[in-house]
Design a protein around this motif. Structure first.
Motif, PDB file in Angstrom:
ATOM      1  N   ASP A   1     -18.175   2.129  13.439  1.00  0.00           N
ATOM      2  CA  ASP A   1     -18.959   2.452  14.630  1.00  0.00           C
ATOM      3  C   ASP A   1     -20.230   1.605  14.707  1.00  0.00           C
ATOM      4  OD1 ASP A   1     -17.103   4.340  15.403  1.00  0.00           O
ATOM      5  OD2 ASP A   1     -18.200   6.020  14.507  1.00  0.00           O
ATOM      6  N   LEU A   2     -20.882   1.411  13.565  1.00  0.00           N
ATOM      7  CA  LEU A   2     -22.105   0.603  13.539  1.00  0.00           C
ATOM      8  C   LEU A   2     -21.817  -0.870  13.803  1.00  0.00           C
ATOM      9  CD1 LEU A   2     -23.908   2.202  10.454  1.00  0.00           C
ATOM     10  CD2 LEU A   2     -24.533   2.445  12.857  1.00  0.00           C
ATOM     11  N   ALA A   3     -20.610  -1.326  13.474  1.00  0.00           N
ATOM     12  CA  ALA A   3     -20.262  -2.734  13.668  1.00  0.00           C
ATOM     13  C   ALA A   3     -20.182  -3.103  15.143  1.00  0.00           C
ATOM     14  CB  ALA A   3     -18.929  -3.035  12.983  1.00  0.00           C
ATOM     15  N   ARG A   4     -20.015  -2.141  16.009  1.00  0.00           N
ATOM     16  CA  ARG A   4     -19.926  -2.425  17.450  1.00  0.00           C
ATOM     17  C   ARG A   4     -21.241  -2.953  18.016  1.00  0.00           C
ATOM     18  NH1 ARG A   4     -16.894   3.159  18.901  1.00  0.00           N
ATOM     19  NH2 ARG A   4     -14.946   2.658  17.844  1.00  0.00           N
ATOM     20  N   LYS A   5     -22.349  -2.646  17.319  1.00  0.00           N
ATOM     21  CA  LYS A   5     -23.665  -3.055  17.815  1.00  0.00           C
ATOM     22  C   LYS A   5     -24.086  -4.419  17.279  1.00  0.00           C
ATOM     23  CE  LYS A   5     -24.960   1.772  17.950  1.00  0.00           C
ATOM     24  NZ  LYS A   5     -25.617   2.833  17.231  1.00  0.00           N
ATOM     25  N   CYS A   6     -23.240  -5.064  16.497  1.00  0.00           N
ATOM     26  CA  CYS A   6     -23.587  -6.337  15.864  1.00  0.00           C
ATOM     27  C   CYS A   6     -22.896  -7.497  16.567  1.00  0.00           C
ATOM     28  CB  CYS A   6     -23.173  -6.319  14.390  1.00  0.00           C
ATOM     29  SG  CYS A   6     -23.961  -5.024  13.430  1.00  0.00           S
ATOM     30  N   THR A   7     -23.442  -8.689  16.360  1.00  0.00           N
ATOM     31  CA  THR A   7     -22.835  -9.920  16.871  1.00  0.00           C
ATOM     32  C   THR A   7     -22.403 -10.775  15.689  1.00  0.00           C
ATOM     33  OG1 THR A   7     -24.979 -11.021  16.936  1.00  0.00           O
ATOM     34  CG2 THR A   7     -24.255  -9.915  18.956  1.00  0.00           C
ATOM     35  N   VAL A   8     -21.413 -11.652  15.928  1.00  0.00           N
ATOM     36  CA  VAL A   8     -20.852 -12.421  14.829  1.00  0.00           C
ATOM     37  C   VAL A   8     -20.840 -13.909  15.156  1.00  0.00           C
ATOM     38  CG1 VAL A   8     -18.476 -12.099  15.613  1.00  0.00           C
ATOM     39  CG2 VAL A   8     -18.895 -12.608  13.228  1.00  0.00           C
TER      40      VAL A   8
ATOM     41  N   LEU B   1     -16.536 -13.603   2.464  1.00  0.00           N
ATOM     42  CA  LEU B   1     -15.408 -12.711   2.173  1.00  0.00           C
ATOM     43  C   LEU B   1     -14.725 -13.033   0.848  1.00  0.00           C
ATOM     44  CD1 LEU B   1     -13.770 -12.370   5.688  1.00  0.00           C
ATOM     45  CD2 LEU B   1     -15.357 -10.830   4.553  1.00  0.00           C
ATOM     46  N   THR B   2     -14.724 -14.289   0.402  1.00  0.00           N
ATOM     47  CA  THR B   2     -14.046 -14.607  -0.862  1.00  0.00           C
ATOM     48  C   THR B   2     -14.850 -14.111  -2.056  1.00  0.00           C
ATOM     49  OG1 THR B   2     -15.038 -16.804  -0.858  1.00  0.00           O
ATOM     50  CG2 THR B   2     -12.802 -16.598   0.019  1.00  0.00           C
ATOM     51  N   ASP B   3     -16.182 -14.219  -1.975  1.00  0.00           N
ATOM     52  CA  ASP B   3     -17.029 -13.738  -3.077  1.00  0.00           C
ATOM     53  C   ASP B   3     -17.354 -12.257  -2.965  1.00  0.00           C
ATOM     54  OD1 ASP B   3     -17.047 -16.318  -4.006  1.00  0.00           O
ATOM     55  OD2 ASP B   3     -19.001 -16.816  -3.130  1.00  0.00           O
TER      56      ASP B   3
ATOM     57  N   VAL C   1     -14.998 -19.035   5.389  1.00  0.00           N
ATOM     58  CA  VAL C   1     -15.192 -17.689   4.851  1.00  0.00           C
ATOM     59  C   VAL C   1     -16.591 -17.167   5.113  1.00  0.00           C
ATOM     60  CG1 VAL C   1     -13.441 -17.860   3.053  1.00  0.00           C
ATOM     61  CG2 VAL C   1     -15.780 -18.627   2.583  1.00  0.00           C
ATOM     62  N   GLY C   2     -17.455 -17.989   5.716  1.00  0.00           N
ATOM     63  CA  GLY C   2     -18.839 -17.582   5.945  1.00  0.00           C
ATOM     64  C   GLY C   2     -19.043 -17.017   7.338  1.00  0.00           C
TER      65      GLY C   2
ATOM     66  N   HIS D   1     -13.163  -9.873  13.153  1.00  0.00           N
ATOM     67  CA  HIS D   1     -13.236 -11.160  13.838  1.00  0.00           C
ATOM     68  C   HIS D   1     -12.063 -12.070  13.464  1.00  0.00           C
ATOM     69  CE1 HIS D   1     -15.328 -14.216  16.132  1.00  0.00           C
ATOM     70  NE2 HIS D   1     -15.078 -15.087  15.165  1.00  0.00           N
ATOM     71  N   ILE D   2     -11.569 -11.951  12.225  1.00  0.00           N
ATOM     72  CA  ILE D   2     -10.417 -12.769  11.819  1.00  0.00           C
ATOM     73  C   ILE D   2      -9.110 -11.974  11.893  1.00  0.00           C
ATOM     74  CG2 ILE D   2     -11.761 -14.351  10.387  1.00  0.00           C
ATOM     75  CD1 ILE D   2     -10.869 -12.756   7.933  1.00  0.00           C
ATOM     76  N   ASN D   3      -9.136 -10.845  12.619  1.00  0.00           N
ATOM     77  CA  ASN D   3      -7.957  -9.996  12.867  1.00  0.00           C
ATOM     78  C   ASN D   3      -7.327  -9.463  11.586  1.00  0.00           C
ATOM     79  OD1 ASN D   3      -8.145 -10.263  15.664  1.00  0.00           O
ATOM     80  ND2 ASN D   3      -7.055 -12.221  15.599  1.00  0.00           N
ATOM     81  N   GLU D   4      -8.151  -8.976  10.685  1.00  0.00           N
ATOM     82  CA  GLU D   4      -7.674  -8.306   9.471  1.00  0.00           C
ATOM     83  C   GLU D   4      -8.317  -6.938   9.381  1.00  0.00           C
ATOM     84  OE1 GLU D   4      -7.941 -10.507   5.859  1.00  0.00           O
ATOM     85  OE2 GLU D   4      -7.232 -12.361   6.786  1.00  0.00           O
ATOM     86  N   GLU D   5      -7.687  -6.059   8.631  1.00  0.00           N
ATOM     87  CA  GLU D   5      -8.196  -4.698   8.478  1.00  0.00           C
ATOM     88  C   GLU D   5      -9.218  -4.639   7.344  1.00  0.00           C
ATOM     89  OE1 GLU D   5      -7.739  -1.875  10.239  1.00  0.00           O
ATOM     90  OE2 GLU D   5      -6.700  -3.164  11.663  1.00  0.00           O
ATOM     91  N   PRO D   6     -10.357  -3.976   7.529  1.00  0.00           N
ATOM     92  CA  PRO D   6     -11.371  -3.886   6.466  1.00  0.00           C
ATOM     93  C   PRO D   6     -10.974  -2.942   5.325  1.00  0.00           C
ATOM     94  CG  PRO D   6     -12.111  -2.737   8.422  1.00  0.00           C
ATOM     95  CD  PRO D   6     -10.842  -3.425   8.792  1.00  0.00           C
ATOM     96  N   GLU D   7      -9.916  -2.145   5.511  1.00  0.00           N
ATOM     97  CA  GLU D   7      -9.477  -1.247   4.444  1.00  0.00           C
ATOM     98  C   GLU D   7      -9.044  -2.006   3.188  1.00  0.00           C
ATOM     99  OE1 GLU D   7      -8.674  -0.735   7.608  1.00  0.00           O
ATOM    100  OE2 GLU D   7      -9.349   1.306   8.015  1.00  0.00           O
ATOM    101  N   GLN D   8      -8.592  -3.249   3.355  1.00  0.00           N
ATOM    102  CA  GLN D   8      -8.152  -4.025   2.203  1.00  0.00           C
ATOM    103  C   GLN D   8      -9.325  -4.418   1.306  1.00  0.00           C
ATOM    104  OE1 GLN D   8      -6.341  -7.562   3.665  1.00  0.00           O
ATOM    105  NE2 GLN D   8      -8.224  -8.380   4.535  1.00  0.00           N
TER     106      GLN D   8
END
Length: 162
Positions: free
Chosen positions: A31-38, A59-61, A44-45, A85-92
């Protein structure tokens, strides 16, 4: 013994592979991520803008400059936005100690029931006595320790009777 059974039943109620408390925190971060920009460097940065502050995510480190991901092991809102943003799930990216398998490993070994003390076999071995008290280093106290119900001594003059 009952706690172990309760914990095994509790693991059956999980709706996913991640513990309920970690899932709740992850959902809050989504929910908090909706207020951020990327901003992404196509590798990976990521640079995540949150109001006046910018955070760098790798993400790699598994590093975010807000340090919440490293401390908790659960992706913060910046990492969640980077994964989306890279179309992956954060659960991993949730650490293994929040997973169901690790939880079940903790409760894998059971305490075996035992009989009452009165039913234990008698033995001829000597009883184990507590250790004798040792004198502690340092100067002994000047006054004795008073009990909880004893009144404290009041210093100063007695009130005058008029």
């Amino acid at each position: 013994m009952t706690r172990q059974v309760d914990m095994l039943k509790f693991a059956d109620t999980w709706i996913s592979d991640i513990s309920p408390m970690a899932r709740l925190l992850l959902e809050d971060n989504k929910d908090l991520a909706r207020k951020c920009t990327v901003l992404w460097n196509a590798d990976v940065g990521f640079e995540i803008g949150e109001g006046l502050h910018n955070h760098v995510v790798n993400l790699t480190d598994k590093v975010c400059t807000c340090r919440a991901w490293q401390l908790r092991g659960i992706p913060c809102q910046h990492v969640v936005l980077a994964y989306y943003h890279i179309n992956e799930e954060p659960e991993q990216a949730v650490e293994h100690w929040y997973k169901r398998d690790t939880f079940l490993k903790a409760y894998k070994y059971f305490i075996q029931p035992m009989t009452n003390m009165k039913m234990w076999p008698e033995t001829n071995n000597p009883k184990i006595e507590p250790p004798k008290p040792k004198l502690m280093p340092g100067r002994p106290q000047r006054n004795r320790r008073k009990g909880k119900d004893e009144p404290k001594k009041k210093y100063g003059k007695l009130p005058s009777v008029e």
